[in-house]
Design a protein around this motif. Structure first.
Motif, PDB file in Angstrom:
ATOM      1  N   ILE A 132     -13.448  31.908 -58.059  1.00 23.24           N
ATOM      2  CA  ILE A 132     -12.404  30.930 -57.778  1.00 23.24           C
ATOM      3  C   ILE A 132     -13.101  29.677 -57.260  1.00 23.24           C
ATOM      4  CG2 ILE A 132     -10.404  30.376 -56.314  1.00 23.24           C
ATOM      5  CD1 ILE A 132      -9.799  32.604 -58.287  1.00 23.24           C
ATOM      6  N   VAL A 133     -12.693  28.533 -57.790  1.00 21.84           N
ATOM      7  CA  VAL A 133     -13.160  27.241 -57.299  1.00 21.84           C
ATOM      8  C   VAL A 133     -11.934  26.559 -56.707  1.00 21.84           C
ATOM      9  CG1 VAL A 133     -14.296  25.069 -57.873  1.00 21.84           C
ATOM     10  CG2 VAL A 133     -14.838  27.144 -59.176  1.00 21.84           C
ATOM     11  N   ARG A 134     -12.088  26.064 -55.495  1.00 20.05           N
ATOM     12  CA  ARG A 134     -10.949  25.475 -54.789  1.00 20.05           C
ATOM     13  C   ARG A 134     -11.398  24.197 -54.101  1.00 20.05           C
ATOM     14  NH1 ARG A 134      -9.439  26.804 -49.650  1.00 20.05           N
ATOM     15  NH2 ARG A 134     -10.938  28.508 -49.626  1.00 20.05           N
ATOM     16  N   ALA A 135     -10.557  23.176 -54.134  1.00 23.56           N
ATOM     17  CA  ALA A 135     -10.828  21.938 -53.404  1.00 23.56           C
ATOM     18  C   ALA A 135      -9.612  21.594 -52.562  1.00 23.56           C
ATOM     19  CB  ALA A 135     -11.137  20.800 -54.369  1.00 23.56           C
ATOM     20  N   GLU A 136      -9.879  21.047 -51.417  1.00 18.76           N
ATOM     21  CA  GLU A 136      -8.795  20.561 -50.579  1.00 18.76           C
ATOM     22  C   GLU A 136      -9.237  19.249 -49.954  1.00 18.76           C
ATOM     23  OE1 GLU A 136      -8.339  24.011 -48.032  1.00 18.76           O
ATOM     24  OE2 GLU A 136      -9.592  23.101 -46.476  1.00 18.76           O
ATOM     25  N   GLY A 137      -8.296  18.376 -49.758  1.00 17.24           N
ATOM     26  CA  GLY A 137      -8.619  17.065 -49.210  1.00 17.24           C
ATOM     27  C   GLY A 137      -7.566  16.606 -48.223  1.00 17.24           C
ATOM     28  N   ASP A 138      -7.992  15.815 -47.249  1.00 16.51           N
ATOM     29  CA  ASP A 138      -7.118  15.322 -46.188  1.00 16.51           C
ATOM     30  C   ASP A 138      -6.797  13.850 -46.428  1.00 16.51           C
ATOM     31  OD1 ASP A 138      -7.480  17.825 -44.918  1.00 16.51           O
ATOM     32  OD2 ASP A 138      -9.313  17.095 -43.960  1.00 16.51           O
ATOM     33  N   LEU A 139      -5.512  13.536 -46.407  1.00 11.73           N
ATOM     34  CA  LEU A 139      -5.021  12.171 -46.579  1.00 11.73           C
ATOM     35  C   LEU A 139      -4.147  11.790 -45.392  1.00 11.73           C
ATOM     36  CD1 LEU A 139      -3.831  12.623 -50.228  1.00 11.73           C
ATOM     37  CD2 LEU A 139      -5.408  10.844 -49.555  1.00 11.73           C
ATOM     38  N   ASP A 140      -4.174  10.536 -45.022  1.00 13.59           N
ATOM     39  CA  ASP A 140      -3.241   9.994 -44.042  1.00 13.59           C
ATOM     40  C   ASP A 140      -2.391   8.981 -44.800  1.00 13.59           C
ATOM     41  OD1 ASP A 140      -1.885   8.585 -42.042  1.00 13.59           O
ATOM     42  OD2 ASP A 140      -3.588   8.652 -40.650  1.00 13.59           O
ATOM     43  N   PHE A 141      -1.168   9.344 -45.099  1.00 14.56           N
ATOM     44  CA  PHE A 141      -0.321   8.513 -45.956  1.00 14.56           C
ATOM     45  C   PHE A 141       0.163   7.236 -45.279  1.00 14.56           C
ATOM     46  CE2 PHE A 141      -0.032  12.418 -48.517  1.00 14.56           C
ATOM     47  CZ  PHE A 141      -0.285  11.876 -49.758  1.00 14.56           C
ATOM     48  N   ARG A 142      -0.158   7.050 -43.990  1.00 12.82           N
ATOM     49  CA  ARG A 142       0.175   5.760 -43.365  1.00 12.82           C
ATOM     50  C   ARG A 142      -0.559   4.626 -44.069  1.00 12.82           C
ATOM     51  NH1 ARG A 142      -1.500   6.279 -37.417  1.00 12.82           N
ATOM     52  NH2 ARG A 142      -3.209   7.319 -38.502  1.00 12.82           N
ATOM     53  N   GLY A 143      -1.787   4.902 -44.540  1.00 13.94           N
ATOM     54  CA  GLY A 143      -2.537   3.871 -45.266  1.00 13.94           C
ATOM     55  C   GLY A 143      -1.908   3.568 -46.604  1.00 13.94           C
ATOM     56  N   THR A 144      -1.563   4.612 -47.359  1.00 15.52           N
ATOM     57  CA  THR A 144      -0.957   4.449 -48.678  1.00 15.52           C
ATOM     58  C   THR A 144       0.352   3.680 -48.613  1.00 15.52           C
ATOM     59  OG1 THR A 144      -1.953   6.537 -49.364  1.00 15.52           O
ATOM     60  CG2 THR A 144      -0.142   5.724 -50.709  1.00 15.52           C
ATOM     61  N   LEU A 145       1.143   3.941 -47.604  1.00 25.01           N
ATOM     62  CA  LEU A 145       2.448   3.284 -47.474  1.00 25.01           C
ATOM     63  C   LEU A 145       2.382   1.959 -46.726  1.00 25.01           C
ATOM     64  CD1 LEU A 145       4.770   6.365 -46.793  1.00 25.01           C
ATOM     65  CD2 LEU A 145       4.598   4.995 -48.871  1.00 25.01           C
ATOM     66  N   GLU A 163      -9.761  11.200 -46.595  1.00 22.83           N
ATOM     67  CA  GLU A 163     -10.680  11.089 -45.452  1.00 22.83           C
ATOM     68  C   GLU A 163     -11.803  12.110 -45.588  1.00 22.83           C
ATOM     69  OE1 GLU A 163      -7.908  12.031 -42.392  1.00 22.83           O
ATOM     70  OE2 GLU A 163      -7.154   9.984 -42.257  1.00 22.83           O
ATOM     71  N   ALA A 164     -11.477  13.268 -46.149  1.00 22.91           N
ATOM     72  CA  ALA A 164     -12.452  14.353 -46.321  1.00 22.91           C
ATOM     73  C   ALA A 164     -12.019  15.208 -47.500  1.00 22.91           C
ATOM     74  CB  ALA A 164     -12.533  15.213 -45.062  1.00 22.91           C
ATOM     75  N   ILE A 165     -13.000  15.701 -48.230  1.00 20.11           N
ATOM     76  CA  ILE A 165     -12.754  16.629 -49.333  1.00 20.11           C
ATOM     77  C   ILE A 165     -13.708  17.798 -49.163  1.00 20.11           C
ATOM     78  CG2 ILE A 165     -12.878  16.986 -51.835  1.00 20.11           C
ATOM     79  CD1 ILE A 165     -12.174  14.033 -52.198  1.00 20.11           C
ATOM     80  N   ARG A 166     -13.171  19.003 -49.290  1.00 17.14           N
ATOM     81  CA  ARG A 166     -13.971  20.218 -49.173  1.00 17.14           C
ATOM     82  C   ARG A 166     -13.871  21.011 -50.474  1.00 17.14           C
ATOM     83  NH1 ARG A 166     -11.274  18.789 -45.011  1.00 17.14           N
ATOM     84  NH2 ARG A 166      -9.429  19.996 -45.533  1.00 17.14           N
ATOM     85  N   LEU A 167     -15.012  21.519 -50.927  1.00 15.69           N
ATOM     86  CA  LEU A 167     -15.091  22.280 -52.167  1.00 15.69           C
ATOM     87  C   LEU A 167     -15.565  23.687 -51.829  1.00 15.69           C
ATOM     88  CD1 LEU A 167     -14.960  22.141 -55.304  1.00 15.69           C
ATOM     89  CD2 LEU A 167     -17.339  21.356 -55.250  1.00 15.69           C
TER      90      LEU A 167
END
Length: 169
Positions: free
Chosen positions: A97-110, A121-125
Protein backbone atom coordinates in the motif's frame (compact mmCIF):
# COMPACT_ATOMS: atom_id res chain seq x y z
CA UNK A 1 7.93 -7.52 -15.81
CA UNK A 2 11.06 -8.98 -14.25
CA UNK A 3 14.51 -7.45 -13.77
CA UNK A 4 15.91 -8.58 -17.12
CA UNK A 5 12.84 -7.44 -19.06
CA UNK A 6 12.99 -4.02 -17.38
CA UNK A 7 16.69 -3.67 -18.15
CA UNK A 8 16.22 -4.76 -21.77
CA UNK A 9 13.49 -2.17 -22.25
CA UNK A 10 15.40 0.64 -20.51
CA UNK A 11 18.95 -0.10 -21.79
CA UNK A 12 18.45 1.33 -25.31
CA UNK A 13 16.72 4.39 -23.86
CA UNK A 14 19.55 5.03 -21.42
CA UNK A 15 22.13 4.61 -24.17
CA UNK A 16 20.28 6.99 -26.47
CA UNK A 17 19.96 9.60 -23.71
CA UNK A 18 23.69 9.34 -22.95
CA UNK A 19 24.57 9.84 -26.62
CA UNK A 20 21.85 12.38 -27.36
CA UNK A 21 20.87 14.22 -24.14
CA UNK A 22 18.24 16.34 -25.88
CA UNK A 23 16.28 13.18 -26.75
CA UNK A 24 15.53 12.80 -23.04
CA UNK A 25 13.72 16.15 -22.89
CA UNK A 26 9.98 15.60 -23.14
CA UNK A 27 7.17 18.07 -22.56
CA UNK A 28 4.14 16.53 -20.86
CA UNK A 29 0.80 18.28 -21.16
CA UNK A 30 -2.54 18.33 -19.44
CA UNK A 31 -5.67 20.07 -20.67
CA UNK A 32 -8.70 21.16 -18.73
CA UNK A 33 -11.99 22.66 -19.77
CA UNK A 34 -13.83 25.15 -17.59
CA UNK A 35 -17.28 23.82 -16.80
CA UNK A 36 -20.44 25.52 -15.62
CA UNK A 37 -20.21 26.52 -12.00
CA UNK A 38 -16.87 26.27 -10.26
CA UNK A 39 -15.41 23.20 -11.93
CA UNK A 40 -12.76 22.15 -14.43
CA UNK A 41 -12.78 18.91 -16.40
CA UNK A 42 -9.29 17.50 -16.87
CA UNK A 43 -8.81 15.17 -19.82
CA UNK A 44 -6.45 12.39 -18.69
CA UNK A 45 -6.32 10.52 -21.98
CA UNK A 46 -8.24 7.62 -20.44
CA UNK A 47 -11.01 9.42 -18.61
CA UNK A 48 -12.21 12.85 -17.59
CA UNK A 49 -11.55 13.94 -14.02
CA UNK A 50 -13.93 16.67 -12.91
CA UNK A 51 -12.33 18.94 -10.32
CA UNK A 52 -14.08 21.40 -8.07
CA UNK A 53 -13.96 23.01 -4.66
CA UNK A 54 -13.03 21.02 -1.57
CA UNK A 55 -15.77 21.07 1.10
CA UNK A 56 -13.47 23.21 3.29
CA UNK A 57 -13.72 25.94 0.61
CA UNK A 58 -17.44 25.66 -0.14
CA UNK A 59 -17.65 22.59 -2.36
CA UNK A 60 -20.22 19.86 -1.81
CA UNK A 61 -17.67 17.03 -2.06
CA UNK A 62 -19.07 15.63 -5.32
CA UNK A 63 -16.08 16.78 -7.42
CA UNK A 64 -12.40 15.92 -7.11
CA UNK A 65 -10.26 18.31 -5.10
CA UNK A 66 -7.01 19.40 -6.75
CA UNK A 67 -5.17 18.84 -3.47
CA UNK A 68 -6.41 15.24 -3.42
CA UNK A 69 -5.36 14.89 -7.06
CA UNK A 70 -1.85 16.13 -6.22
CA UNK A 71 -1.53 13.50 -3.48
CA UNK A 72 -2.94 10.86 -5.85
CA UNK A 73 -0.29 11.80 -8.43
CA UNK A 74 2.40 11.44 -5.75
CA UNK A 75 1.06 8.02 -4.70
CA UNK A 76 0.88 6.82 -8.32
CA UNK A 77 4.39 8.02 -9.17
CA UNK A 78 5.96 6.74 -5.95
CA UNK A 79 4.24 3.37 -6.32
CA UNK A 80 5.43 2.88 -9.89
CA UNK A 81 8.91 4.13 -9.00
CA UNK A 82 9.19 1.81 -5.99
CA UNK A 83 8.10 -1.14 -8.13
CA UNK A 84 10.68 -0.27 -10.81
CA UNK A 85 13.46 0.14 -8.22
CA UNK A 86 12.52 -3.13 -6.49
CA UNK A 87 12.47 -4.90 -9.85
CA UNK A 88 15.80 -3.42 -10.91
CA UNK A 89 17.45 -4.41 -7.61
CA UNK A 90 15.74 -7.81 -7.59
CA UNK A 91 14.05 -7.12 -4.24
CA UNK A 92 10.80 -9.10 -4.21
CA UNK A 93 7.77 -7.06 -3.18
CA UNK A 94 4.65 -9.23 -3.24
CA UNK A 95 2.21 -6.37 -2.68
CA UNK A 96 1.85 -3.17 -0.77
CA UNK A 97 0.00 0.00 0.00
CA UNK A 98 1.27 3.47 -0.88
CA UNK A 99 -0.37 6.30 1.01
CA UNK A 100 0.13 10.06 1.09
CA UNK A 101 -1.35 12.61 3.41
CA UNK A 102 -0.91 16.34 3.49
CA UNK A 103 -1.80 19.20 5.82
CA UNK A 104 -3.51 22.34 4.52
CA UNK A 105 -4.67 25.49 6.27
CA UNK A 106 -7.59 26.71 4.17
CA UNK A 107 -7.41 30.20 5.68
CA UNK A 108 -4.74 30.89 3.05
CA UNK A 109 -6.79 29.48 0.18
CA UNK A 110 -9.84 31.51 1.15
CA UNK A 111 -7.87 34.71 1.78
CA UNK A 112 -8.96 34.83 5.42
CA UNK A 113 -5.40 35.42 6.64
CA UNK A 114 -2.83 36.91 4.26
CA UNK A 115 0.02 35.49 6.38
CA UNK A 116 -1.22 31.92 5.98
CA UNK A 117 0.43 30.26 2.98
CA UNK A 118 -1.71 28.71 0.25
CA UNK A 119 -0.92 25.06 -0.30
CA UNK A 120 0.33 22.10 1.64
CA UNK A 121 2.34 22.81 4.79
CA UNK A 122 3.56 19.20 4.97
CA UNK A 123 3.20 16.04 2.92
CA UNK A 124 3.96 12.56 4.23
CA UNK A 125 4.43 9.47 2.06
CA UNK A 126 4.04 5.95 3.48
CA UNK A 127 4.82 2.50 2.09
CA UNK A 128 3.44 -0.67 3.70
CA UNK A 129 5.07 -3.55 1.86
CA UNK A 130 4.58 -7.31 1.87
CA UNK A 131 8.23 -8.28 1.40
CA UNK A 132 11.02 -10.26 2.96
CA UNK A 133 13.47 -7.41 2.34
CA UNK A 134 15.76 -6.58 5.24
CA UNK A 135 16.08 -3.12 6.81
CA UNK A 136 18.97 -2.12 4.55
CA UNK A 137 17.05 -3.08 1.40
CA UNK A 138 13.96 -1.21 2.62
CA UNK A 139 16.05 1.91 3.23
CA UNK A 140 17.55 1.61 -0.25
CA UNK A 141 14.04 1.24 -1.74
CA UNK A 142 12.88 4.35 0.11
CA UNK A 143 15.92 6.45 -0.83
CA UNK A 144 15.88 5.47 -4.52
CA UNK A 145 12.11 5.93 -4.75
CA UNK A 146 12.51 9.44 -3.34
CA UNK A 147 15.39 10.10 -5.74
CA UNK A 148 13.68 8.89 -8.93
CA UNK A 149 9.99 9.70 -8.31
CA UNK A 150 9.19 12.62 -10.63
CA UNK A 151 6.36 14.00 -8.49
CA UNK A 152 8.32 13.68 -5.23
CA UNK A 153 11.34 15.45 -6.70
CA UNK A 154 9.18 18.13 -8.33
CA UNK A 155 7.55 18.93 -5.01
CA UNK A 156 10.94 18.92 -3.27
CA UNK A 157 12.75 21.12 -5.81
CA UNK A 158 10.46 24.13 -6.29
CA UNK A 159 10.39 24.17 -10.10
CA UNK A 160 10.10 27.38 -12.09
CA UNK A 161 6.40 28.09 -12.54
CA UNK A 162 4.71 30.54 -14.85
CA UNK A 163 1.16 31.34 -15.87
CA UNK A 164 -0.40 33.33 -18.68
CA UNK A 165 -3.93 34.36 -19.56
CA UNK A 166 -5.23 35.08 -23.05
CA UNK A 167 -8.71 36.18 -24.03
CA UNK A 168 -10.40 35.16 -27.25
CA UNK A 169 -12.88 37.46 -28.94
Amino acid sequence: MDREQLRSVQAPLKERYREEPTAAHVTLRATGELDDGIACSVHTGRAIAEAGLHPATGGDGSLLCSGDMLLEALVACAGVTLRAVATSLDIPVRSGIVRAEGDLDFRGTLGVDRDTPVGFEAIRLFFELDTDADAEQLETLKQLTERYCVVFQTLASNPILSASVDASS
